[in-house]
Write an enzyme that holds these catalytic residues in place. Sequence first.
Site, PDB file in Angstrom:
ATOM      1  N   GLU A 130       0.821  -1.212   0.000  1.00 35.51           N
ATOM      2  CA  GLU A 130       0.000   0.000   0.000  1.00 35.51           C
ATOM      3  C   GLU A 130       0.860   1.270   0.000  1.00 35.51           C
ATOM      4  O   GLU A 130       0.729   2.108   0.876  1.00 35.51           O
ATOM      5  CB  GLU A 130      -0.806  -0.052   1.301  1.00 35.51           C
ATOM      6  CG  GLU A 130      -2.107   0.630   1.355  1.00 35.51           C
ATOM      7  CD  GLU A 130      -2.785   0.255   2.678  1.00 35.51           C
ATOM      8  OE1 GLU A 130      -3.883  -0.312   2.601  1.00 35.51           O
ATOM      9  OE2 GLU A 130      -2.220   0.488   3.766  1.00 35.51           O
ATOM     10  N   ARG A 144       5.758  20.339   4.709  1.00 34.80           N
ATOM     11  CA  ARG A 144       6.617  19.292   5.277  1.00 34.80           C
ATOM     12  C   ARG A 144       7.868  19.821   5.976  1.00 34.80           C
ATOM     13  O   ARG A 144       8.226  19.326   7.040  1.00 34.80           O
ATOM     14  CB  ARG A 144       6.973  18.241   4.208  1.00 34.80           C
ATOM     15  CG  ARG A 144       5.742  17.537   3.618  1.00 34.80           C
ATOM     16  CD  ARG A 144       6.074  16.291   2.815  1.00 34.80           C
ATOM     17  NE  ARG A 144       6.599  15.230   3.645  1.00 34.80           N
ATOM     18  CZ  ARG A 144       7.863  14.934   3.794  1.00 34.80           C
ATOM     19  NH1 ARG A 144       8.784  15.598   3.107  1.00 34.80           N
ATOM     20  NH2 ARG A 144       8.249  13.982   4.605  1.00 34.80           N
ATOM     21  N   TYR A 200       7.884  18.627   9.747  1.00 35.62           N
ATOM     22  CA  TYR A 200       8.790  17.519  10.087  1.00 35.62           C
ATOM     23  C   TYR A 200      10.257  17.905  10.017  1.00 35.62           C
ATOM     24  O   TYR A 200      11.119  17.046  10.194  1.00 35.62           O
ATOM     25  CB  TYR A 200       8.582  16.333   9.123  1.00 35.62           C
ATOM     26  CG  TYR A 200       7.160  15.972   8.825  1.00 35.62           C
ATOM     27  CD1 TYR A 200       6.313  15.521   9.834  1.00 35.62           C
ATOM     28  CD2 TYR A 200       6.656  16.074   7.537  1.00 35.62           C
ATOM     29  CE1 TYR A 200       5.005  15.181   9.555  1.00 35.62           C
ATOM     30  CE2 TYR A 200       5.344  15.731   7.251  1.00 35.62           C
ATOM     31  CZ  TYR A 200       4.518  15.288   8.264  1.00 35.62           C
ATOM     32  OH  TYR A 200       3.234  14.962   7.977  1.00 35.62           O
ATOM     33  N   CYS A 236       3.140  34.866   6.758  1.00 38.06           N
ATOM     34  CA  CYS A 236       3.538  35.780   7.827  1.00 38.06           C
ATOM     35  C   CYS A 236       4.116  35.021   9.016  1.00 38.06           C
ATOM     36  O   CYS A 236       3.577  35.091  10.128  1.00 38.06           O
ATOM     37  CB  CYS A 236       2.339  36.598   8.263  1.00 38.06           C
ATOM     38  SG  CYS A 236       1.609  37.450   6.884  1.00 38.06           S
ATOM     39  N   TYR A 255       2.325  14.281  -0.362  1.00 38.05           N
ATOM     40  CA  TYR A 255       2.044  15.036   0.870  1.00 38.05           C
ATOM     41  C   TYR A 255       2.408  16.519   0.738  1.00 38.05           C
ATOM     42  O   TYR A 255       2.835  17.151   1.702  1.00 38.05           O
ATOM     43  CB  TYR A 255       2.770  14.399   2.068  1.00 38.05           C
ATOM     44  CG  TYR A 255       2.434  12.928   2.239  1.00 38.05           C
ATOM     45  CD1 TYR A 255       1.157  12.531   2.621  1.00 38.05           C
ATOM     46  CD2 TYR A 255       3.374  11.935   1.972  1.00 38.05           C
ATOM     47  CE1 TYR A 255       0.831  11.188   2.753  1.00 38.05           C
ATOM     48  CE2 TYR A 255       3.057  10.587   2.100  1.00 38.05           C
ATOM     49  CZ  TYR A 255       1.782  10.224   2.488  1.00 38.05           C
ATOM     50  OH  TYR A 255       1.454   8.898   2.620  1.00 38.05           O
TER      51      TYR A 255
HETATM   52  N1  LLP Z   1      -1.177   2.819   4.416  1.00 46.80           N
HETATM   53  C1  LLP Z   1      -1.602   3.453   5.504  1.00 46.80           C
HETATM   54  C2  LLP Z   1      -2.591   2.819   6.372  1.00 46.80           C
HETATM   55  C3  LLP Z   1      -1.087   4.723   5.821  1.00 46.80           C
HETATM   56  O1  LLP Z   1      -1.492   5.355   6.913  1.00 46.80           O
HETATM   57  C4  LLP Z   1      -0.138   5.314   4.972  1.00 46.80           C
HETATM   58  C5  LLP Z   1       0.421   6.644   5.260  1.00 46.80           C
HETATM   59  C6  LLP Z   1       0.257   4.609   3.810  1.00 46.80           C
HETATM   60  C7  LLP Z   1      -0.287   3.351   3.579  1.00 46.80           C
HETATM   61  C8  LLP Z   1       1.241   5.158   2.829  1.00 46.80           C
HETATM   62  O2  LLP Z   1       2.480   5.427   3.362  1.00 46.80           O
HETATM   63  P1  LLP Z   1       3.649   5.922   2.397  1.00 46.80           P
HETATM   64  O3  LLP Z   1       3.957   4.802   1.438  1.00 46.80           O
HETATM   65  O4  LLP Z   1       3.184   7.132   1.687  1.00 46.80           O
HETATM   66  O5  LLP Z   1       4.773   6.194   3.314  1.00 46.80           O
HETATM   67  N2  LLP Z   1       2.415  13.302   5.891  1.00 46.80           N
HETATM   68  C9  LLP Z   1       3.577  12.498   6.162  1.00 46.80           C
HETATM   69  C10 LLP Z   1       3.328  11.038   5.828  1.00 46.80           C
HETATM   70  C11 LLP Z   1       2.142  10.477   6.545  1.00 46.80           C
HETATM   71  C12 LLP Z   1       1.833   9.055   6.153  1.00 46.80           C
HETATM   72  C13 LLP Z   1       0.479   8.655   6.611  1.00 46.80           C
HETATM   73  N3  LLP Z   1       0.096   7.335   6.268  1.00 46.80           N
HETATM   74  C14 LLP Z   1       4.758  13.055   5.375  1.00 46.80           C
HETATM   75  O6  LLP Z   1       4.580  14.013   4.633  1.00 46.80           O
HETATM   76  O7  LLP Z   1       5.879  12.564   5.523  1.00 46.80           O
END
Ligand code: LLP
Length: 425
Positions: A281, A321, A325, A352, A382
């Site tokens: 996923e 981001r 982070y 601002c 993101y």
């Molecule tokens: N599956 C589930 C249940 C998730 O909660 C997430 C991400 C993914 C898959 C996908 O994860 P990825 O492959 O994109 O790492 N906003 C943060 C990242 C938050 C991820 C939330 N869940 C950032 O900008 O680093």
Amino acid sequence: MGDLGALPAHLAPRGAGVLASGELTIQGIGVEELAERFGTPLFVYDEDDIRARVHDLAHAIAPVQITYASKAFSAVAMAKVVASEGLWWDAASLGELEAAVRGGVPPERIIVHGNNKSFEELERAASYSVGRIVVDAIEDLDRLDALGVRQIPLWLRVAPGIEAHTHAFVRTGQVDSKFGLPIVDGTAERAYRRAVEAGFTVTGVHAHIGSQIFDLAPFGELVHRLSTLRHRWAVPELCVGGGLGVPYLAQERAPTLSEWGSYVREALRGTSADPADVFVEPGRAIVASSCITLYRVGVIKRIPGVRIYVAVDGGMSDNPRPVLYGSGYMAVAASRLYAAHDTAMRVVGKHCESGDVLVDEALLPSDLSVGELIATPVTGAYGYSMGSNYNRLPRPAVVMIRGGRAREVVRREQLDDLFRLEVGA
Ligand code: LLP
């Protein structure tokens, strides 16, 4: 693709090129033309690159099923890509669910997530007959029960107790987490019993251990833990979530989607799971590097002996981001990739807040001037999806390029859009 001057090739979309003048091109289209036609700030996606990444993963991991985690970038145009590539779509809200449906993702390929799903979300999911609902808490079962929904196959999302080395905000696999049914205290087991006794069909077990993970080992550990549960509950399906990291900076390297895919595929060999019943996923790794953001430089403030500030026409509203982070990005003078990028400058937005920083210390040409285009690579995940209207800035447009043709897939917000929710305004 080859040498892109100041832009490291591994951070650029595959369709990136550079003209003799040093101007960055995506699938042959110059950034000056893109900025002229669509304005700035602008998200520019190389759609063929997204598709190529999907193919790489599919090649390495087949017959494992690929779900795209749409929170990374959930435009309807992206849903169309997902539909045409035959992927599944992870929706964690009503909006992400609707994007999938409007983009033509077959409902049976939609997986509904969320740590606090509302009645409305569950009802809508059921009315579409989505493919799977992922139970994150006992309350999901209560609500499905109350709604009389029994026909949708369920997965149980567990908190597997695996700690991945990533930012605390995006770490999700550990026991102390708002996500998933803890295994250690028996909650997961109780949820499973409750589901079965209540007549639900549980077809699988799911976990997601975090995001921006560079290490492959936690995924092997996860495959192992989930297979044990899968075996105990005698359910066919298993999903190892997403979380593969991507490089944002020149010196960073991450496993590719192919490497990750092969690793997971290999890890599965030690289990009794049928790979066709296994799901991954990913979100970020599919879309992040396929996109660059273009900004126009508006102000250059040189404070002798202190710092050079370069203010662009976007900021934390299109890329939160760095602020959220402390994420590192790089920036290039997008029309002069062959110029020496040797002078440290802080690229800031127009909000601002002193914290409104896009690149803390970018190396840019010493003679950078007002009106020039700056590009930040690896902004496809993101960024737009976590954007805001802070300071009442309109959201940027999003362009996708396919087969050498650029089209706007999300238009730029206009002033009137900013007031459409206000009663009597
Ligand atoms: N599956 C589930 C249940 C998730 O909660 C997430 C991400 C993914 C898959 C996908 O994860 P990825 O492959 O994109 O790492 N906003 C943060 C990242 C938050 C991820 C939330 N869940 C950032 O900008 O680093």
